[in-house]
Design a protein around this motif. Structure first.
Motif, mmCIF file in Angstrom:
data_model
loop_
_atom_site.group_PDB
_atom_site.id
_atom_site.type_symbol
_atom_site.label_atom_id
_atom_site.label_comp_id
_atom_site.label_asym_id
_atom_site.label_seq_id
_atom_site.Cartn_x
_atom_site.Cartn_y
_atom_site.Cartn_z
ATOM 1 N N LEU A 62 63.266 -19.695 26.501
ATOM 2 C CA LEU A 62 62.344 -20.290 27.621
ATOM 3 C C LEU A 62 60.913 -20.068 27.253
ATOM 4 N N PRO A 63 60.167 -20.925 27.472
ATOM 5 C CA PRO A 63 58.561 -20.592 27.476
ATOM 6 C C PRO A 63 58.160 -19.436 28.159
ATOM 7 N N LEU A 64 57.160 -18.869 27.827
ATOM 8 C CA LEU A 64 56.662 -17.695 28.783
ATOM 9 C C LEU A 64 55.462 -18.006 29.706
ATOM 10 N N THR A 76 57.010 -19.168 35.503
ATOM 11 C CA THR A 76 58.228 -18.141 36.270
ATOM 12 C C THR A 76 59.671 -17.902 35.548
ATOM 13 N N HIS A 77 60.066 -18.918 35.095
ATOM 14 C CA HIS A 77 61.577 -18.828 34.697
ATOM 15 C C HIS A 77 61.522 -17.989 33.552
ATOM 16 N N GLY A 78 60.660 -18.259 32.263
ATOM 17 C CA GLY A 78 60.970 -17.233 31.247
ATOM 18 C C GLY A 78 60.225 -15.993 31.497
ATOM 19 N N LYS A 117 61.278 -21.047 20.735
ATOM 20 C CA LYS A 117 61.411 -21.972 21.718
ATOM 21 C C LYS A 117 63.044 -22.388 21.714
ATOM 22 N N PHE A 118 63.305 -23.380 22.436
ATOM 23 C CA PHE A 118 64.709 -24.024 22.339
ATOM 24 C C PHE A 118 65.046 -24.646 21.120
ATOM 25 N N ASP A 119 65.940 -24.040 20.313
ATOM 26 C CA ASP A 119 66.219 -24.979 19.138
ATOM 27 C C ASP A 119 67.748 -24.676 18.978
ATOM 28 N N THR A 132 72.823 -29.403 28.776
ATOM 29 C CA THR A 132 73.260 -30.678 28.291
ATOM 30 C C THR A 132 73.142 -30.787 26.832
ATOM 31 N N ARG A 133 72.253 -30.416 26.403
ATOM 32 C CA ARG A 133 72.125 -30.093 24.749
ATOM 33 C C ARG A 133 73.000 -29.415 24.118
ATOM 34 N N LEU A 134 73.471 -28.304 24.575
ATOM 35 C CA LEU A 134 74.782 -27.470 24.037
ATOM 36 C C LEU A 134 75.933 -28.376 24.151
ATOM 37 N N GLY A 184 68.367 -23.045 36.142
ATOM 38 C CA GLY A 184 67.354 -23.186 37.331
ATOM 39 C C GLY A 184 66.373 -23.902 36.898
ATOM 40 N N SER A 185 65.180 -24.358 37.881
ATOM 41 C CA SER A 185 64.190 -24.967 37.398
ATOM 42 C C SER A 185 64.225 -26.430 37.719
ATOM 43 N N ALA A 186 65.617 -26.870 37.709
ATOM 44 C CA ALA A 186 65.634 -28.280 38.052
ATOM 45 C C ALA A 186 67.325 -28.533 38.347
ATOM 46 N N SER A 215 60.894 -32.782 34.522
ATOM 47 C CA SER A 215 61.335 -33.517 33.351
ATOM 48 C C SER A 215 61.611 -32.140 32.558
ATOM 49 N N GLY A 216 62.866 -31.871 32.000
ATOM 50 C CA GLY A 216 63.196 -30.794 31.343
ATOM 51 C C GLY A 216 62.652 -29.380 31.716
ATOM 52 N N GLY A 217 62.531 -29.399 33.288
ATOM 53 C CA GLY A 217 62.104 -28.217 33.743
ATOM 54 C C GLY A 217 60.586 -28.145 33.882
ATOM 55 N N TYR A 218 59.922 -28.954 33.562
ATOM 56 C CA TYR A 218 58.516 -29.279 33.757
ATOM 57 C C TYR A 218 58.092 -29.978 34.944
ATOM 58 N N ASN A 219 57.140 -29.440 35.583
ATOM 59 C CA ASN A 219 56.873 -30.461 36.875
ATOM 60 C C ASN A 219 55.702 -31.346 36.538
ATOM 61 N N ASP A 279 68.467 -36.620 28.512
ATOM 62 C CA ASP A 279 67.858 -35.416 28.017
ATOM 63 C C ASP A 279 67.275 -34.413 28.937
ATOM 64 N N PHE A 280 66.231 -35.192 29.559
ATOM 65 C CA PHE A 280 65.203 -34.435 30.342
ATOM 66 C C PHE A 280 65.649 -34.573 31.880
ATOM 67 N N GLY A 281 66.666 -34.969 32.276
ATOM 68 C CA GLY A 281 67.103 -35.013 33.669
ATOM 69 C C GLY A 281 66.686 -36.066 34.432
ATOM 70 N N ALA A 308 48.885 -33.487 28.851
ATOM 71 C CA ALA A 308 49.644 -32.996 28.070
ATOM 72 C C ALA A 308 50.865 -33.814 27.772
ATOM 73 N N ARG A 309 51.557 -33.896 26.679
ATOM 74 C CA ARG A 309 52.561 -34.772 26.105
ATOM 75 C C ARG A 309 53.666 -35.010 27.008
ATOM 76 N N TYR A 310 54.025 -33.708 27.614
ATOM 77 C CA TYR A 310 55.349 -33.666 28.467
ATOM 78 C C TYR A 310 55.338 -34.823 29.611
ATOM 79 N N LYS A 311 53.655 -34.792 30.152
ATOM 80 C CA LYS A 311 53.643 -35.715 31.182
ATOM 81 C C LYS A 311 53.535 -37.206 31.186
ATOM 82 N N PRO A 339 54.269 -40.874 30.587
ATOM 83 C CA PRO A 339 55.168 -41.882 30.972
ATOM 84 C C PRO A 339 55.942 -42.386 29.889
ATOM 85 N N ARG A 340 57.251 -42.317 29.975
ATOM 86 C CA ARG A 340 58.108 -42.564 28.644
ATOM 87 C C ARG A 340 58.154 -44.259 28.820
ATOM 88 N N LYS A 341 57.717 -44.829 29.600
ATOM 89 C CA LYS A 341 57.476 -46.151 29.713
ATOM 90 C C LYS A 341 56.325 -46.782 30.637
#
Ligand code: MLC
Ligand code: AMP
Length: 503
Positions: free
Chosen positions: A203-205, A208-210, A230-232, A254-256, A276-278, A404-408, A436-438, A467-470, A472-474
């Motif tokens: 998890l990222p540091l 809270t989770h990581g 990171k998650f790989d 889900t990736r596993l 957790g987180s999502a 998205s993938g645990g990021y708010n 993938d990201f829920g 930041a990229r994770y925010k 919109p995918r479309k």
């Protein structure tokens, strides 16, 4: 007076020669060595003029040294403020300014941009790179190894963690020593962690989770972590057989499950998988058990509250629920209109109280007052119910939030930027299911004229500020937004209309 956070999480390991971190290159860092480096860094921070209570912001890739800085801050009585490395300079500027941080530690590649901001604000800048180099490391090498722990009270701030807000402005959650210690200790006991555990940490540091769940539980127990940058999937598959536990967001699972190498043999040594987180879909829970024989333990928390509930370690782990309130945590369901407590199976807003609940939002007394009641209950913004066996079910959100993938991601932040673009009349950002990201954000845009706004330009402008994770995918163009009689945009109608976009 002493410093309980440092003493209990770190100080107890001064003479511990067991590995704290196993690294990907085959090396390990013992507790003793880790703490010696942390003390040098603590001296460096004090030599820079940082006094107890000062805030240290850090925006770097995950590394053991980032944890050293966490420990150094605890020992020197400084407030630790970790930031997502994918934040843009614009985003970081807000955090530095709002937090009044005295020092920002960043990657060398961001130094130039951040120094311009830091100079204006009178903030110090040091560097720390993912390969363990950087100015803070150089300075620490010549700092003394002895450091006298700075006394702090248990109500003093230990960390400031920013969480986005419905108004678009991020809020700094003030976390005290008690908040962190109570939760770390409770989770260690509830989940049966001991010094024999090896946690697979992917998890990222900066969340809270990581940081506070994973790392503090291992520190409390004196266990070890296989510390992945990171998650790989390749690294996870390789290291699962050497681990006893893993904590992750649902995307990890889900990736596993989607990887043909993932099977029962890989997880023979594991005793615990936490999610957790999502929300973890029931079907993920069921499929995971089918393949591995393990029932994932789902728990529920927040930046402001650390962990609130958990499915039992010994006992029934119920798919689709987040389990029972943790010892010391009170949880109730209340009517959002009247605040009246609701009964079993009635759906309402989730409120929590306990030593895990934060002190308030940094420099935002109004927001604190609105969400943290005088009686100590925090209004989480999540909707749910408690069933007859006491299990908590999360059934929705009162807050306009996308995970998205645990990021708010707070739609308002994106809508404000999109609405400012040329040719845009208004917009609505909604979360839609994503394999993938829920959940993932999409933007529905109304043009000022009869012709479509330039969606490419809007996308490019978004990427400059967010930041990229925010992102919109479309981006979609529609004639008008659906509204109710009060004029409020009916996001539920949009969510329904676009729910199958990614399936
Ligand atoms: C990365 N990207 C994401 C993303 N993570 N986009 C949306 N949502 C995410 N979560 C982007 C990248 O920028 C990249 O963009 C593209 O997606 C693919 O990147 P990747 O390398 O494949 O992503 P990956 O590194 O695998 O990250 C996915 C992830 C990661 C799920 C492993 O996001 C993660 O570790 N999430 C955990 C977050 C977390 O710890 N949350 C806890 C919050 S605390 P492109 O297009 O440039 O390639 C909390 C309290 C509690 O909530 O209860 O715990
Ligand atoms: P954050 O603000 O990043 O700490 O995110 C906290 C939010 O994540 C909570 O308010 C919930 O909405 C969500 N969350 C955390 N754990 C779970 C879970 N197990 N199931 C559903 N939602 C969760």
């Amino acid at each position: 007076m002493n410093n309980l956070l440092y003493d209990k999480l770190f100080g107890v390991h001064l003479e511990n020669d067991a590995p704290f971190l196993y690294l990907l290159d085959g090396q390990n860092i013992t507790y003793r060595k880790f703490l010696a480096t942390s003390r040098r860094i603590a001296n460096t921070l004090v030599e820079m003029g940082l006094e107890p209570g000062c805030c240290v912001a850090i925006q770097v890739e995950k590394s053991p040294e980032m944890l050293n800085i966490y420990a150094a801050c605890a020992q020197a009585g400084l407030v630790f403020l970790p930031l997502n490395p994918s934040y843009t300079v614009d985003e970081v500027k807000y955090f530095i300014e709002n937090s009044e941080a005295r020092l920002i530690i960043c990657d060398e590649k961001n130094k130039k941009d951040l120094s311009t901001i830091a100079q204006k604000l009178g903030v110090l800048v040091e560097t720390l790179n993912s390969n363990s180099t950087g100015s803070i490391i150089d300075k620490a090498a010549s700092s003394p190894e002895d450091f006298e722990t700075v006394a702090r009270s248990k109500n003093d701030l230990a960390a400031l963690l920013y969480t986005s807000g419905t108004t678009g402005k991020s809020k700094g959650a003030m976390l005290t020593q008690t908040n962190l210690l109570s939760n770390g200790n409770t989770l260690m006991k509830e989940w049966g962690f001991t010094n024999n555990d090896i946690l697979l940490h992917a998890l990222p540091l900066f969340h809270t989770h990581g940081l506070f769940v994973a790392t503090n539980v291992i520190l409390s127990a004196g266990g070890s972590m296989i510390f992945l940058p990171k998650f790989d999937l390749d690294n996870i598959i390789e290291n699962l057989p050497k681990s006893s536990a893993m904590m992750g967001v649902p995307t990890f699972y889900t990736r596993l499950l989607g990887d043909s190498r993932f099977n029962k043999n890989l997880v023979e040594h594991m005793r615990l998988f936490v999610s957790g987180s999502a929300p973890l879909l029931s079907e993920t829970h069921i499929q995971f058990e089918k393949i591995t024989g393990h029932r994932i333990l789902e728990r529920y928390g927040m930046t402001e509250t650390n962990m609130n509930t958990s499915n039992p370690y010994n006992g029934e782990r119920r798919a689709g629920t987040v389990g029972l309130p943790l010892p010391g945590v009170e949880l109730k369901i209340s009517d959002p209109e009247t605040a009246k407590e609701l009964s079993i199976d009635e759906i309402g807003q989730i409120e929590v109280r306990g030593p895990n609940v934060f002190k308030g939002y940094w420099k935002m007394p109004e927001k604190t007052k609105a969400e943290l009641r005088e009686n100590g209950f925090f209004i989480t913004g999540d909707l749910g119910k408690i069933d007859e066996d006491g299990y908590v079910h999360i059934l929705g959100r009162d807050k306009d939030l996308i995970i998205s993938g645990g990021y708010n991601i707070y739609p308002k932040e994106l809508e404000e930027i999109i609405d400012d673009q040329v040719g845009v009349l208004e917009s609505a950002v909604i979360g839609v299911p994503h394999p993938d990201f829920g959940e993932t954000p999409i933007a529905v845009i109304v043009s000022e004229t009869e012709t479509a706004p330039d969606l490419e330009i809007i996308e490019s402008n978004l990427s400059k500020s967010l930041a990229r994770y925010k992102h919109p995918r479309k981006l979609l163009w529609i004639d008008q937004l659906p509204r109710n009689t009060m004029g409020k945009v009916q996001k539920n109608i949009l969510r329904e209309e676009f729910k199958s976009l990614f399936s």
